[in-house]
Design a protein around this motif. Structure first.
Motif: not given
Length: 142
Positions: A47-69
């Motif tokens: 099926m077509a990929v929901p556009s929200i998936i890219s935003w999920q990637g950004i969210g996961v990146l953000f939390f990665g930076l948060l854990y490093l901080a």
């Protein structure tokens, strides 16, 4: 002498947070840059990929930076670890209900366990231990 050991954030605590940060940055980068591959693998559909998936990637990146901080400033940013724990719980439920539409494939369960649930116990232990360090330091000041 035993009291002095209670006063510091143990290296393994920072290690857990550094590992979580690095892992989440890598996983978020993958999801953001290859949303089709990720979605097709986890949903086992063409099926077509929901556009929200890219935003999920950004969210996961953000939390990665948060854990490093948090790893760098654990005593000051310890409460942000609660945000990380909440994001793991809420993110898992959101992904199941809104992206997977209530279907659980083997790949989804693997993703859920390895990217969300596996981090909750060590985050909780680190959070409690850092709070104890803060409490002891506060008691020594007063």
């Amino acid at each position: 002498m035993e009291e002095q050991e209670e006063l510091r954030v143990e290296p393994w605590m920072r290690g857990v947070l550094l590992l979580a940060g690095t892992y989440n940055i890598g996983w978020g980068f993958f999801i953001f840059n290859f949303p089709e591959s990720f979605y097709q693998w986890v949903s086992q559909s063409e099926m077509a990929v929901p556009s929200i998936i890219s935003w999920q990637g950004i969210g996961v990146l953000f939390f990665g930076l948060l854990y490093l901080a948090i790893a760098i400033y654990p005593s000051k940013l310890v409460y942000l670890l609660l945000v990380g724990i909440a994001s793991k719980l809420i993110g898992a439920a959101w992904f199941y209900w809104f992206v997977m539409e209530g279907e659980a494939t083997k790949q989804f369960l693997f993703h859920l366990i390895m990217n969300d649930l596996v981090w909750i116990p060590p985050f909780a232990v680190v959070f409690i231990r850092i709070l104890k360090v803060r409490l002891v330091k506060y008691q020594l000041k007063t």
